[in-house]
Design a protein around this motif. Structure first.
Motif, PDB file in Angstrom:
ATOM      1  N   ASN A 194      16.867  44.089  32.419  1.00  0.00           N
ATOM      2  CA  ASN A 194      16.779  43.411  33.721  1.00  0.00           C
ATOM      3  C   ASN A 194      16.429  41.938  33.535  1.00  0.00           C
ATOM      4  O   ASN A 194      16.981  41.061  34.200  1.00  0.00           O
ATOM      5  CB  ASN A 194      15.714  44.076  34.606  1.00  0.00           C
ATOM      6  CG  ASN A 194      16.135  45.454  35.092  1.00  0.00           C
ATOM      7  OD1 ASN A 194      17.224  45.917  34.785  1.00  0.00           O
ATOM      8  ND2 ASN A 194      15.259  46.096  35.845  1.00  0.00           N
ATOM      9  N   ASN A 206      19.479  39.995  32.124  1.00  0.00           N
ATOM     10  CA  ASN A 206      20.487  39.737  33.169  1.00  0.00           C
ATOM     11  C   ASN A 206      20.012  38.654  34.135  1.00  0.00           C
ATOM     12  O   ASN A 206      20.774  37.783  34.536  1.00  0.00           O
ATOM     13  CB  ASN A 206      20.743  41.003  34.004  1.00  0.00           C
ATOM     14  CG  ASN A 206      21.627  41.975  33.267  1.00  0.00           C
ATOM     15  OD1 ASN A 206      22.011  41.724  32.129  1.00  0.00           O
ATOM     16  ND2 ASN A 206      21.930  43.096  33.881  1.00  0.00           N
ATOM     17  N   MET A 217      12.897  43.923  40.097  1.00  0.00           N
ATOM     18  CA  MET A 217      14.030  44.851  40.279  1.00  0.00           C
ATOM     19  C   MET A 217      14.406  44.864  41.760  1.00  0.00           C
ATOM     20  O   MET A 217      13.659  44.341  42.594  1.00  0.00           O
ATOM     21  CB  MET A 217      13.645  46.258  39.782  1.00  0.00           C
ATOM     22  CG  MET A 217      12.413  46.841  40.428  1.00  0.00           C
ATOM     23  SD  MET A 217      11.988  48.463  39.724  1.00  0.00           S
ATOM     24  CE  MET A 217      10.277  48.607  40.200  1.00  0.00           C
ATOM     25  N   LEU A 272      21.380  46.960  37.275  1.00  0.00           N
ATOM     26  CA  LEU A 272      19.956  46.978  36.930  1.00  0.00           C
ATOM     27  C   LEU A 272      19.382  48.375  37.161  1.00  0.00           C
ATOM     28  O   LEU A 272      19.753  49.065  38.109  1.00  0.00           O
ATOM     29  CB  LEU A 272      19.186  45.966  37.775  1.00  0.00           C
ATOM     30  CG  LEU A 272      19.670  44.529  37.686  1.00  0.00           C
ATOM     31  CD1 LEU A 272      18.765  43.614  38.515  1.00  0.00           C
ATOM     32  CD2 LEU A 272      19.696  44.042  36.249  1.00  0.00           C
TER      33      LEU A 272
END
Ligand code: ADP
Ligand code: GN1
Ligand code: MG
Length: 354
Positions: free
Chosen positions: A59, A62, A230, A139
């Motif tokens: 995560n 990215n 997230m 994710l």
């Protein structure tokens, strides 16, 4: 921890390690250079809490890529790679991560001025605003169900079912108070089912010590503690700020009669967050701003109380009734927040209407 430092290409003889911070979850060390080179933060990830640390790493990678492409000047704490190019160092089943220490920064455990509340909230607003439009389908949640209030309520019921008679009877009054507020769970379910309520990239742990301030200007610099970055709902971030910035006493306090909402801090945090996010919010999100505080305080209270009933398996405790008192503290804050509902909704309306 020579082995860990070497994996990241650091010579252990040139650094000293100092235990750092006051978080509940990870083990954090300041890696201080003895030769005037940059310092680092070394962390052992808590794998009881984060079952798949690889998801955190992915995560963050990215997110860092997205930010580098769209907001190259934004200060985002990306982990340092190991010599073999990994974001995590794995040693005997332990997961270690190194990050650059942000020079000239400091953090605080409590807001002692509304300006700090504004600055911190603004930093979390900038994070989510900058991540607006980031594709999130790849994710993974780093803690499944982390802020799922319906699931937390189920966990609470299970904790009651399995608790010792002694703990159940000590906590009886508190259990009844939390059960009596189940309508807050229904409100959460409505939000989850609302198509006008988007998923956004949310930090999920917006305590003030997860913001770094600039030593020179005292302004917010950036956010840290990115393990729970997230997709989620804005009530998580905004609500945790309400939970942790507005009261003079922290969640550790047992001075229950002093657990009160400081309205200037509430107004400042709403202003700080909305200065960045207002234009992006949907009508459903706008309608949930007061609820955010209820949502997070209630959920944290449920988590502390469930942990007490489960004999303290999650939050470290310093004395036997520590988690029980933390839950009492959260209930007192929730009650005071609810008593001020009319005034605080007026504050929100004023900011949205500006
Ligand atoms: P925890 O999950 O245990 O709360 P954090 O990642 O929040 O761990 O780190 C603990 C403290 O260390 C933070 O509150 C902050 O004060 C400090 N900190 C963490 N990362 C950095 C960094 N990259 N630069 C400067 N200070 C940091
Ligand atoms: C934990 O890591 P730390 O101390 O910032 C917890 C939060 C709680 C908080 C309560 C992964 O945060 O959800 O709100 O304690 N983090 C996790 O103090 O469970
Ligand atoms: Mg932290």
């Amino acid at each position: 921890m020579d082995h860990q430092l070497q994996a990241f290409g650091l010579n252990p003889e040139e650094y000293e390690l100092v235990k750092f911070g006051s978080g509940h979850i990870n083990h954090t060390y300041l890696v201080r250079s003895l030769t005037g080179k940059p310092d680092f933060i070394l962390q052992k990830i808590n794998t009881y809490v984060f079952k798949t640390p690889e998801d955190i790493d992915r995560n963050l990678e990215n997110t860092a890529e997205f930010l580098a492409a769209h907001y190259p000047d934004y200060l985002f704490i990306s982990p340092v790679k190991t010599l073999s190019g990994e974001g995590l160092m794995i040693d005997n089943g332990e997961y270690w991560r190194l990050s650059p220490f942000i020079r000239g920064s400091f953090s605080i455990n409590e807001a002692s001025d509304p300006e700090q509340s504004y600055e911190a909230a603004r930093q979390f607003g900038i994070l989510t605003r900058n991540l607006h439009g980031m594709p999130v389908s790849e994710l993974n949640p780093t803690i499944p169900g982390f802020h799922d209030l319906a699931w937390r309520f189920e966990q609470f019921k299970e904790a009651i079912a399995h608790a010792s008679e002694e703990r159940k009877s000590t906590a009886a009054e508190l259990i009844a108070s939390f059960q009596g507020r189940q309508a807050l769970v229904d409100q959460y379910i409505q939000i989850i089912e609302d198509k006008d309520y988007p998923q956004r990239m949310i930090h999920h742990d917006t305590k003030i010590n997860n913001v770094l301030f600039d030593k020179k200007t005292q302004k917010g610099l950036c956010v840290c503690d990115l393990d729970t970055l997230m997709p989620g709902k804005i009530i998580s971030d905004l609500g945790d700020m309400v939970r942790t910035y507005v009261c003079e006493e922290s969640e550790e306090s047992t001075a229950f009669d002093k657990i009160k909402v400081r309205e200037p801090y509430y107004e400042a945090l709403m202003k700080g967050y909305l200065s960045e996010m207002k234009d992006l919010l949907t009508e459903s999100e706008k309608a949930s701003l007061f609820y955010s505080g209820q949502f997070m305080i209630y959920m944290q209270g449920l988590r502390f109380l469930s942990d007490y009933l489960n004999s303290d398996v999650y939050y470290p405790i310093k004395y036997p009734e520590h988690n029980l008192n933390r839950a009492k503290n959260q209930l007192a804050l929730l009650e005071d927040l609810e008593e001020r509902k009319g005034v605080l909704e007026g504050v929100i309306g004023g900011i949205l209407g500006e």
